[in-house]
Design a protein around this motif. Structure first.
Motif, PDB file in Angstrom:
ATOM      1  N   HIS A 110       0.804  -1.225  -0.010  1.00 14.82           N
ATOM      2  CA  HIS A 110       0.059  -0.014   0.047  1.00 14.82           C
ATOM      3  C   HIS A 110       0.754   1.272   0.093  1.00 14.82           C
ATOM      4  CE1 HIS A 110       1.352  -0.673   4.146  1.00 14.82           C
ATOM      5  NE2 HIS A 110       0.660   0.407   4.396  1.00 14.82           N
ATOM      6  N   LYS A 111       2.110   1.175   0.343  1.00 12.84           N
ATOM      7  CA  LYS A 111       2.813   2.336   0.427  1.00 12.84           C
ATOM      8  C   LYS A 111       3.118   3.379  -0.594  1.00 12.84           C
ATOM      9  CE  LYS A 111       3.974   1.217   4.771  1.00 12.84           C
ATOM     10  NZ  LYS A 111       3.952   2.069   5.932  1.00 12.84           N
ATOM     11  N   GLN A 138       9.525  -2.179   2.537  1.00 13.63           N
ATOM     12  CA  GLN A 138       8.364  -1.992   1.473  1.00 13.63           C
ATOM     13  C   GLN A 138       8.345  -0.451   1.136  1.00 13.63           C
ATOM     14  OE1 GLN A 138       6.222  -3.823   0.407  1.00 13.63           O
ATOM     15  NE2 GLN A 138       6.032  -5.678   1.678  1.00 13.63           N
ATOM     16  N   SER A 228       4.526   6.351   7.461  1.00 12.50           N
ATOM     17  CA  SER A 228       3.393   6.182   8.315  1.00 12.50           C
ATOM     18  C   SER A 228       3.339   7.214   9.521  1.00 12.50           C
ATOM     19  CB  SER A 228       3.688   4.718   9.035  1.00 12.50           C
ATOM     20  OG  SER A 228       2.505   4.384   9.513  1.00 12.50           O
ATOM     21  N   GLY A 263       1.432  -0.939  12.156  1.00 16.13           N
ATOM     22  CA  GLY A 263       2.836  -0.631  12.704  1.00 16.13           C
ATOM     23  C   GLY A 263       2.706   0.846  12.923  1.00 16.13           C
ATOM     24  N   GLY A 264       2.860   1.660  11.886  1.00 17.49           N
ATOM     25  CA  GLY A 264       2.614   3.174  12.362  1.00 17.49           C
ATOM     26  C   GLY A 264       1.042   3.329  12.311  1.00 17.49           C
ATOM     27  N   GLY A 265       0.435   2.551  11.588  1.00 15.51           N
ATOM     28  CA  GLY A 265      -0.875   2.420  11.512  1.00 15.51           C
ATOM     29  C   GLY A 265      -1.639   3.022  10.257  1.00 15.51           C
ATOM     30  N   SER A 266      -0.733   3.180   9.192  1.00 18.49           N
ATOM     31  CA  SER A 266      -1.424   3.780   7.841  1.00 18.49           C
ATOM     32  C   SER A 266      -2.227   3.005   7.111  1.00 18.49           C
ATOM     33  CB  SER A 266      -0.181   4.325   6.957  1.00 18.49           C
ATOM     34  OG  SER A 266       0.574   3.214   6.365  1.00 18.49           O
ATOM     35  N   ASN A 267      -1.868   1.694   6.924  1.00 19.85           N
ATOM     36  CA  ASN A 267      -2.947   0.794   6.109  1.00 19.85           C
ATOM     37  C   ASN A 267      -3.977   0.426   6.884  1.00 19.85           C
ATOM     38  OD1 ASN A 267      -3.201  -2.501   6.768  1.00 19.85           O
ATOM     39  ND2 ASN A 267      -1.311  -1.653   7.509  1.00 19.85           N
ATOM     40  N   GLY A 336       8.184  -3.803   9.319  1.00 22.14           N
ATOM     41  CA  GLY A 336       7.428  -2.661   9.148  1.00 22.14           C
ATOM     42  C   GLY A 336       6.596  -2.342  10.225  1.00 22.14           C
ATOM     43  N   LEU A 337       6.463  -3.377  11.414  1.00 23.29           N
ATOM     44  CA  LEU A 337       5.808  -3.141  12.440  1.00 23.29           C
ATOM     45  C   LEU A 337       6.640  -3.041  13.919  1.00 23.29           C
ATOM     46  CD1 LEU A 337       2.937  -6.049  12.089  1.00 23.29           C
ATOM     47  CD2 LEU A 337       3.110  -3.761  11.246  1.00 23.29           C
ATOM     48  N   ALA A 381       2.898 -10.575   2.932  1.00 26.83           N
ATOM     49  CA  ALA A 381       4.057 -10.041   3.792  1.00 26.83           C
ATOM     50  C   ALA A 381       4.035 -10.151   5.383  1.00 26.83           C
ATOM     51  CB  ALA A 381       4.046  -8.312   3.673  1.00 26.83           C
ATOM     52  N   GLU A 383       4.081  -8.356   7.751  1.00 26.38           N
ATOM     53  CA  GLU A 383       3.288  -7.261   8.414  1.00 26.38           C
ATOM     54  C   GLU A 383       1.732  -7.846   8.276  1.00 26.38           C
ATOM     55  OE1 GLU A 383       5.672  -6.763   6.186  1.00 26.38           O
ATOM     56  OE2 GLU A 383       7.194  -5.435   7.530  1.00 26.38           O
ATOM     57  N   SER A 412      -2.094  -6.073   2.905  1.00 27.27           N
ATOM     58  CA  SER A 412      -1.385  -4.602   2.543  1.00 27.27           C
ATOM     59  C   SER A 412      -0.047  -5.032   1.722  1.00 27.27           C
ATOM     60  CB  SER A 412      -0.843  -4.116   3.852  1.00 27.27           C
ATOM     61  OG  SER A 412      -0.056  -4.788   4.890  1.00 27.27           O
TER      62      SER A 412
HETATM   63  C1  LIG Z   1       3.234  -4.646   3.744  1.00 24.01           C
HETATM   64  C2  LIG Z   1       2.936  -3.979   5.041  1.00 24.01           C
HETATM   65  N1  LIG Z   1       1.858  -3.856   5.676  1.00 24.01           N
HETATM   66  C3  LIG Z   1       2.021  -3.207   6.757  1.00 24.01           C
HETATM   67  C4  LIG Z   1       2.973  -2.259   7.267  1.00 24.01           C
HETATM   68  C5  LIG Z   1       2.882  -1.563   8.500  1.00 24.01           C
HETATM   69  O1  LIG Z   1       2.760   0.021   8.547  1.00 24.01           O
HETATM   70  P1  LIG Z   1       1.565   0.741   8.536  1.00 24.01           P
HETATM   71  O2  LIG Z   1       0.852   0.383  10.002  1.00 24.01           O
HETATM   72  O3  LIG Z   1       1.816   2.135   8.419  1.00 24.01           O
HETATM   73  O4  LIG Z   1       0.427   0.289   7.564  1.00 24.01           O
HETATM   74  C6  LIG Z   1       4.200  -2.167   6.522  1.00 24.01           C
HETATM   75  C7  LIG Z   1       5.132  -1.299   6.830  1.00 24.01           C
HETATM   76  O5  LIG Z   1       6.208  -1.243   6.388  1.00 24.01           O
HETATM   77  C8  LIG Z   1       4.047  -2.967   5.265  1.00 24.01           C
HETATM   78  O6  LIG Z   1       5.292  -2.898   4.539  1.00 24.01           O
END
Ligand SMILES: Cc1ncc(COP(=O)(O)O)c(C=O)c1O
Length: 453
Positions: A110-111, A138, A228, A263-267, A336-337, A381, A383, A412
């Motif tokens: 999603h990034k 990612q 994020s 992780g940071g919460g964005s997805n 990423g978490l 992934a 995450e 994600s």
């Molecule tokens: C595939 C994927 N999912 C989730 C995350 C977690 O980040 P965020 O909480 O910002 O979505 C990451 C972070 O790198 C990621 O690469």
């Protein structure tokens, strides 16, 4: 035939991002660390363009997506919504399971939804180089992709442990023309200080963020781009949930439960906020569940406090669930978490009872990832396996209760660069890292006290 995927056309890509801040009036302001006063656009423009600084502080409900950004989105958006029929069958659950797949973007997650937007505004502002952090790579590869599209240099500080765990993500960044170094590095004062104290430091997203921000602060043509946590990053990701709403309309369904890895919460924000917006304006109620790692559980074990977004303390102060900015999480494979805090918007939503959080250990996540790969075919992934774990657990609960509900989770990203971790799991070499209360207590003792409080 049973429908497997629900697809929209290019002209159904959302025309605006949805800003949950408009519907959360109790959201605490971002503070200037020196004055303790709410940060202004002028405070933020040292490291980001004015448009992104304005979005960061905005309470407008809808923010128009620039035509150039929408045009690039069209390469992989609208992303497909799948009905996980083979997974449902394998679990023997009456639940209807849907997943929104973001792994079809060129970088595999999603990034790019925010990478493209951030590169666009920076290019318009005359910036030449973007600096950033990345965990598993990612986000770094997504910003590298965006840099290639807009002719911007990209410098990525990649968390040391992931730099070695995920060599092909590093290669992907270089392929897109970016440079990537292991963090902590000797290239910044922040990195050098951390290495002096601990030469074997595995790194963290907080440390890599400090290094990237330091670069941006010291060069007028370099800006910081965040992957994020920040409000404008959560905002850009809301294309995910807006599309999912329309796709579930096609399925003549509505989710009872929405799940995302956090992780940071964005997805999670991107998928869930448009549904929460509907709910807050009198629409359907949904249960939103944030799935976080047991080894880095900011939402379930963190304290709500003003804290820095990075380890060295260069960012404005964000009010969020935090394990303390100096907390360095164990080297789990979901790189990423491995972040000490969480997006302030997600934090506020948890405080307001709009979402729940659940912490899951990494081996149970890989187990769920394997079940998913063997039924739905997509290797997730690491995450994303956190969301899958919770979705499977909810589907099994519904089976036990003999009830059918609709579950929507965010897939994600794909795990094609994480197969080394899958191999380790299959060989029985992956361990659960658990939660280190003592280390968190030490980090929490170092929380900043905002001036004037
Ligand atoms: C595939 C994927 N999912 C989730 C995350 C977690 O980040 P965020 O909480 O910002 O979505 C990451 C972070 O790198 C990621 O690469």
């Amino acid at each position: 035939m049973d429908t497997i995927k629900y697809q929209l056309t290019d002209d159904q890509i959302p025309t605006s991002w949805y800003n949950l801040a408009a519907d959360l009036p109790q959201l605490a302001p971002i503070l200037h660390p020196g004055t303790g006063q709410p940060a202004t656009v002028a405070d933020l423009v040292g490291i980001m363009p004015k448009e992104l600084a304005e979005q960061e502080l905005s309470t407008e409900r809808e923010i128009e997506i620039p035509a150039t950004v929408r045009q690039i989105y069209a390469q992989w958006r609208p992303s497909p919504l799948f009905r996980a029929r083979r997974l449902e069958q394998a679990l023997g659950t009456p639940a209807r399971i849907y997943y929104k797949y973001e792994g079809g973007s060129p970088a595999g997650s999603h990034k790019p939804n925010t990478g493209i937007a951030q590169a666009f505004y920076n290019k318009e502002a005359g910036i030449r180089r973007l600096a950033t952090e990345t965990g598993a790579g990612q986000w770094g590869s997504s910003l590298s992709l965006a840099g290639a599209f807009f002719g911007l240099e990209v410098k990525v500080f990649m968390v040391q442990v992931s730099y070695h765990q995920k060599p092909y993500r590093r290669a992907l960044m270089h392929t897109y023309g970016a440079t990537c170094v292991a963090s902590p590095s000797t290239e910044t004062a922040a990195g050098r200080a951390i290495l002096a104290a601990d030469p074997d430091c595995p790194g963290s997203l907080g440390i890599a963020t400090s290094e990237a921000i330091e670069l941006a602060m010291n060069d007028p043509f370099t800006n910081y781009a965040g992957g994020s946590v920040l409000n404008h990053v959560a905002l850009h990701q809301t294309v995910i949930g807006q599309e999912a709403l329309r796709q579930l309309d096609l399925a003549e369904d509505y989710p009872d439960i929405v799940i995302g890895a956090a992780g940071g919460g964005s997805n999670l924000a991107g998928l869930a906020f448009p549904f929460l917006g509907e709910q807050l304006r009198g629409g359907h109620r949904v249960r939103v569940i944030a799935a976080e790692p047991e080894a880095c559980p900011s939402l379930t074990k963190g304290r709500i406090a003003y804290d820095f977004g990075d380890t060295t303390g260069l960012t404005p102060l964000l009010k969020m669930h935090t394990l303390g900015h100096s907390f360095i999480p164990p080297a789990i494979h979901a790189g990423g978490l491995r972040y000490h805090g969480i997006a302030p918007l997600v934090s506020q939503a948890l405080q307001d009872g709009l979402l729940e959080a659940r912490a899951v250990p990494q081996t149970r996540c890989f187990e769920a990832g394997l079940t998913f790969a063997r039924t739905e075919g997509i290797v997730p992934a690491p995450e994303s396996t956190h969301a899958i774990r919770v979705a499977i657990d909810e589907a099994l609960r519904l089976k036990e209760e003999g009830r059918s509900e609709a579950i929507l989770f965010g897939l994600s990203g794909h795990g094609h660069f994480d197969l080394g971790a899958y191999e380790r799991y299959l060989a029985g070499e992956l361990m659960d890292e658990g939660f280190d209360q003592e280390r968190v207590e030490r980090a929490l003792a170092e929380l900043p006290t905002p001036a004037g409080s």
